[in-house]
Design an enzyme around this catalytic site. Structure first.
Site, PDB file in Angstrom:
ATOM      1  CG  ASN A 106      -0.136  -0.240   2.690  1.00  0.00           C
ATOM      2  OD1 ASN A 106       0.665   0.804   2.902  1.00  0.00           O
ATOM      3  ND2 ASN A 106      -0.522  -1.186   3.116  1.00  0.00           N
TER       4      ASN A 106
ATOM      5  N   GLY B 297      -2.260 -10.233   3.771  1.00  0.00           N
ATOM      6  CA  GLY B 297      -2.088 -10.831   2.621  1.00  0.00           C
ATOM      7  C   GLY B 297      -0.617 -11.104   2.103  1.00  0.00           C
TER       8      GLY B 297
ATOM      9  CG  ASP C 238       2.640  -5.540   2.487  1.00  0.00           C
ATOM     10  OD1 ASP C 238       3.818  -5.589   2.476  1.00  0.00           O
ATOM     11  OD2 ASP C 238       2.137  -4.270   2.452  1.00  0.00           O
TER      12      ASP C 238
ATOM     13  CB  SER D  78      -5.116  -4.692  -7.506  1.00  0.00           C
ATOM     14  OG  SER D  78      -4.407  -3.713  -6.983  1.00  0.00           O
ATOM     15  CB  THR D  79      -6.567 -10.111  -7.576  1.00  0.00           C
ATOM     16  OG1 THR D  79      -5.496 -10.919  -6.996  1.00  0.00           O
ATOM     17  CG2 THR D  79      -6.144  -9.717  -8.866  1.00  0.00           C
ATOM     18  N   GLY D  80      -6.791  -9.185  -4.165  1.00  0.00           N
ATOM     19  CA  GLY D  80      -7.235  -9.541  -2.754  1.00  0.00           C
ATOM     20  C   GLY D  80      -7.948  -8.498  -2.141  1.00  0.00           C
TER      21      GLY D  80
ATOM     22  CE1 TYR E   4      -5.548  -1.774  -0.827  1.00  0.00           C
ATOM     23  CE2 TYR E   4      -4.213  -1.521  -2.529  1.00  0.00           C
ATOM     24  CZ  TYR E   4      -4.646  -1.123  -1.372  1.00  0.00           C
ATOM     25  OH  TYR E   4      -3.603  -0.423  -0.420  1.00  0.00           O
TER      26      TYR E   4
HETATM   27  N1  AR6 Z   1       2.067 -15.828  -2.066  1.00  0.00           N
HETATM   28  C1  AR6 Z   1       1.291 -15.305  -3.324  1.00  0.00           C
HETATM   29  N2  AR6 Z   1       0.226 -14.683  -3.333  1.00  0.00           N
HETATM   30  C2  AR6 Z   1      -0.316 -14.178  -2.153  1.00  0.00           C
HETATM   31  C3  AR6 Z   1       0.270 -14.831  -0.921  1.00  0.00           C
HETATM   32  C4  AR6 Z   1       1.345 -15.312  -1.084  1.00  0.00           C
HETATM   33  N3  AR6 Z   1       2.015 -15.743   0.138  1.00  0.00           N
HETATM   34  N4  AR6 Z   1      -0.571 -14.372   0.044  1.00  0.00           N
HETATM   35  C5  AR6 Z   1      -1.747 -13.781  -0.712  1.00  0.00           C
HETATM   36  N5  AR6 Z   1      -1.782 -13.694  -1.980  1.00  0.00           N
HETATM   37  P1  AR6 Z   1      -3.521  -8.671  -1.391  1.00  0.00           P
HETATM   38  P2  AR6 Z   1      -3.948  -6.518  -2.865  1.00  0.00           P
HETATM   39  C6  AR6 Z   1      -2.455 -13.359  -3.029  1.00  0.00           C
HETATM   40  O1  AR6 Z   1      -4.741  -8.641  -0.568  1.00  0.00           O
HETATM   41  O2  AR6 Z   1      -5.210  -6.943  -3.249  1.00  0.00           O
HETATM   42  C7  AR6 Z   1      -2.081  -5.525   2.006  1.00  0.00           C
HETATM   43  O3  AR6 Z   1      -2.841  -5.447   3.451  1.00  0.00           O
HETATM   44  C8  AR6 Z   1      -3.990 -13.050  -2.736  1.00  0.00           C
HETATM   45  O4  AR6 Z   1      -4.718 -14.294  -2.650  1.00  0.00           O
HETATM   46  O5  AR6 Z   1      -2.087  -9.403  -0.582  1.00  0.00           O
HETATM   47  O6  AR6 Z   1      -2.979  -5.632  -3.651  1.00  0.00           O
HETATM   48  C9  AR6 Z   1      -1.427  -4.456   1.617  1.00  0.00           C
HETATM   49  O7  AR6 Z   1      -0.483  -3.833   2.569  1.00  0.00           O
HETATM   50  C10 AR6 Z   1      -4.314 -12.177  -3.909  1.00  0.00           C
HETATM   51  O8  AR6 Z   1      -4.816 -13.090  -5.007  1.00  0.00           O
HETATM   52  O9  AR6 Z   1      -3.017  -7.498  -2.130  1.00  0.00           O
HETATM   53  C11 AR6 Z   1      -2.570  -3.660   1.064  1.00  0.00           C
HETATM   54  O10 AR6 Z   1      -2.823  -2.582   2.021  1.00  0.00           O
HETATM   55  C12 AR6 Z   1      -3.227 -11.257  -4.283  1.00  0.00           C
HETATM   56  O11 AR6 Z   1      -2.157 -12.028  -3.519  1.00  0.00           O
HETATM   57  C13 AR6 Z   1      -3.422  -4.363   0.354  1.00  0.00           C
HETATM   58  O12 AR6 Z   1      -3.334  -5.525   1.034  1.00  0.00           O
HETATM   59  C14 AR6 Z   1      -3.015 -10.014  -3.687  1.00  0.00           C
HETATM   60  O13 AR6 Z   1      -4.141  -9.877  -2.534  1.00  0.00           O
HETATM   61  C15 AR6 Z   1      -3.085  -4.650  -1.203  1.00  0.00           C
HETATM   62  O14 AR6 Z   1      -4.118  -5.463  -1.570  1.00  0.00           O
END
Ligand code: AR6
Length: 174
Positions: free
Chosen positions: A24, A32, A34, A117-119, A121
């Site tokens: 973020n 997630g 991050d 962005s697919t989690g 966000y």
């Molecule tokens: N390895 C690979 N992919 C993963 C893993 C992993 N260990 N863990 C989750 N994913 P998200 P965003 C996938 O929510 O939507 C955070 O709090 C997950 O299934 O991690 O960009 C940041 O600090 C999804 O398909 O990221 C921001 O505030 C993808 O990673 C916010 O979330 C992204 O999901 C960013 O949201």
């Protein structure tokens, strides 16, 4: 030609030159992927991120990987999905493009992207995957990266990438 591969798994375990974080704008951690990256890299990563003064949406900044197998982490900030009319597509494409520019600067040969962005966000996964693949296809060659892994955390995302990668035909050789 750069090889594009879809794999299912945890991006923190990949033995590549660089992994991309879905961060973020604060770059100070979150949930997630991050959270997983910060846990695996250790507290040195947080300290390095604190010095970066955040990052704009659609942009990315680099740190070392510290305790990760990867040498570098590129922290990309994807857009929050707001229905598609707020420039989300272009901002998401910017993340992938900027990470490939960082890859060129850091002489990265292999790298891995999560589905940015697919989690939390909420960007629609199919639309996000198309943007990811198209942007990487367009810019990978110039970056010098030989292998790009699209790391899918679940089966549904993997199925999307496998289908899209199969449908993207390689450019005609002249
Ligand atoms: N390895 C690979 N992919 C993963 C893993 C992993 N260990 N863990 C989750 N994913 P998200 P965003 C996938 O929510 O939507 C955070 O709090 C997950 O299934 O991690 O960009 C940041 O600090 C999804 O398909 O990221 C921001 O505030 C993808 O990673 C916010 O979330 C992204 O999901 C960013 O949201």
């Amino acid at each position: 030609m750069t090889e594009l591969i879809a794999v299912q798994g945890d991006i923190t375990t990949l033995q590549v030159d660089a992994i991309v974080n879905a961060a973020n704008t604060s770059l100070l951690g979150g949930g997630g992927v991050d959270g997983a990256i910060h846990r695996a890299a250790g507290p040195e990563l947080f300290a390095a991120c604190e010095k970066l003064n955040g990052c704009a949406t659609g942009d990315a900044k680099a740190t070392p990987g510290f305790r990760l197998p990867a040498k570098w982490v590129f922290h990309a900030v994807g857009p929050v999905w707001q229905g598609g009319g707020r420039g989300e597509d272009e901002l998401l494409a910017g993340c992938y493009r900027r990470c490939l520019e960082l890859a060129r600067q850091h002489e990265v040969r292999s790298m891995a992207f999560p589905a940015i962005s697919t989690g939390v966000y909420r960007f629609p996964p199919d639309r996000a995957a198309r943007i990811a693949i198209e942007t990487v296809r367009t810019h990978a060659e110039r970056s010098g990266v030989e292998t790009v892994h699209f790391v899918c955390f679940n089966r549904e995302t993997l199925d999307i990438y496998v289908r899209l990668l199969r449908n993207f035909s390689p450019p005609v050789e002249r």
